[in-house]
Design an enzyme around this catalytic site. Sequence first.
Site, PDB file in Angstrom:
ATOM      1  N   LYS A  27       0.840  -1.208   0.000  1.00 45.78           N
ATOM      2  CA  LYS A  27       0.000   0.000   0.000  1.00 45.78           C
ATOM      3  C   LYS A  27       0.875   1.259   0.000  1.00 45.78           C
ATOM      4  O   LYS A  27       0.573   2.240  -0.682  1.00 45.78           O
ATOM      5  CB  LYS A  27      -0.947  -0.020   1.211  1.00 45.78           C
ATOM      6  CG  LYS A  27      -2.053  -1.061   1.077  1.00 45.78           C
ATOM      7  CD  LYS A  27      -2.817  -1.292   2.365  1.00 45.78           C
ATOM      8  CE  LYS A  27      -3.796  -2.460   2.218  1.00 45.78           C
ATOM      9  NZ  LYS A  27      -4.538  -2.781   3.431  1.00 45.78           N
ATOM     10  N   GLN A  83      -4.564  -1.849   9.644  1.00 45.50           N
ATOM     11  CA  GLN A  83      -4.437  -3.132   8.956  1.00 45.50           C
ATOM     12  C   GLN A  83      -5.016  -4.260   9.814  1.00 45.50           C
ATOM     13  O   GLN A  83      -4.658  -4.405  10.980  1.00 45.50           O
ATOM     14  CB  GLN A  83      -2.950  -3.401   8.642  1.00 45.50           C
ATOM     15  CG  GLN A  83      -2.707  -4.668   7.855  1.00 45.50           C
ATOM     16  CD  GLN A  83      -3.325  -4.627   6.450  1.00 45.50           C
ATOM     17  OE1 GLN A  83      -3.229  -3.622   5.740  1.00 45.50           O
ATOM     18  NE2 GLN A  83      -3.970  -5.706   6.044  1.00 45.50           N
ATOM     19  N   ASP A 101     -10.961   2.693   4.437  1.00 45.95           N
ATOM     20  CA  ASP A 101     -11.327   1.287   4.229  1.00 45.95           C
ATOM     21  C   ASP A 101     -12.842   1.127   4.093  1.00 45.95           C
ATOM     22  O   ASP A 101     -13.322   0.097   3.624  1.00 45.95           O
ATOM     23  CB  ASP A 101     -10.859   0.429   5.429  1.00 45.95           C
ATOM     24  CG  ASP A 101      -9.458  -0.123   5.220  1.00 45.95           C
ATOM     25  OD1 ASP A 101      -9.058  -0.291   4.053  1.00 45.95           O
ATOM     26  OD2 ASP A 101      -8.779  -0.391   6.223  1.00 45.95           O
TER      27      ASP A 101
END
Length: 298
Positions: A58, A102, A125
């Site tokens: 990422k 994460q 997200d």
Amino acid sequence: MPDSSDADLIDGRVLAQAVRDEVQSAIEEWTQSGRRAPFLSAVLVGDNPASEAYVRGKEKDAAEVGIETETHHLDAATLQGDLLDLVNELNADPSVDGILVQLPLPDHIDEQTIIDAVDPSKDVDGFHPENLGRLMRGSPRYIPATPYGIMQMLSRCDIDPEGMDAVIVGRSNIVGKPLANLLLRRTANATVTVCHSRTQDLAAHTRRADLLVAAAGQAAFIDGGMVKEGAVVIDVGINRVEDSSTERGYRLVGDVDFDDVRPRAARITPVPGGVGLMTRAMLLKNTLKAAQLRAAPE
Ligand code: NAP
């Protein structure tokens, strides 16, 4: 060797590159007009190698399109309260546009509590209940990257889900459920069935799917006999299977038995080189959106 009657590949490499190019030019325009680059703050707890690799990927993707990043790498023993303090700091920091925690988190931390703590306006997200609620209501802000990527794959390949029988195998909050919502929107108009581990006679459902999405996390378990002739098959699964012929000792396969299904399908995504790449690209799009929203709040 693919046969001429085999399904056309839906090539995640090409499609994700197109998304990255678009994000990169939008960011160039954004910074040329005197604004600072979008800023993504990633939080990684522990040393799960897969999570570390995802975060590195990422960071690399972000750098390529002009998004600035920082990663807070915390010890596996970090207390939930300390993680919450960090999330609250990032929420309050005006230089941070997007926050990504994460997953998975270590067992002693309640994931939902952490997801709920992220400022929904920075939740790139799209996992915060406010963002999931907006998605369900039909007015999404941030769409979770995997279902967003799948919808983009369809539209960029001129596959219109309207009127299709769409069958999704998997009902997770990050893939199956949000994708079902997206396919149900009046902009997509599919008829959606969501299957799971308690579904009776799974094959009876998958065999009538015009659009079959496999997101169960079971290596190559969808075979040709479970797929309708001419179906569009989207393989979300990423599974490691032992393979002593590779340097790493394993290879990645999807939930679909690619070689068995390809001759029956009209279109199919490969693994690797499919949905995973689009997922990564859509996070960049969401981060750009986060910066735009900070400059011009809704
Ligand atoms: P998850 O949270 O474990 O959910 C799996 C879902 O599949 C559950 O709903 C489960 O049913 C269902 N399921 C499991 N085995 C099944 C079976 N034999 N028959 C029917 N349904 C079954 O997984 P996830 O996070 O959604 O991820 C799914 C897969 O996609 C994994 O391989 C993951 O690595 C991959 N993934 C890929 C990307 C990408 O970018 N390509 C992104 C996210 C995830 P129950 O609800 O009844 O348990």
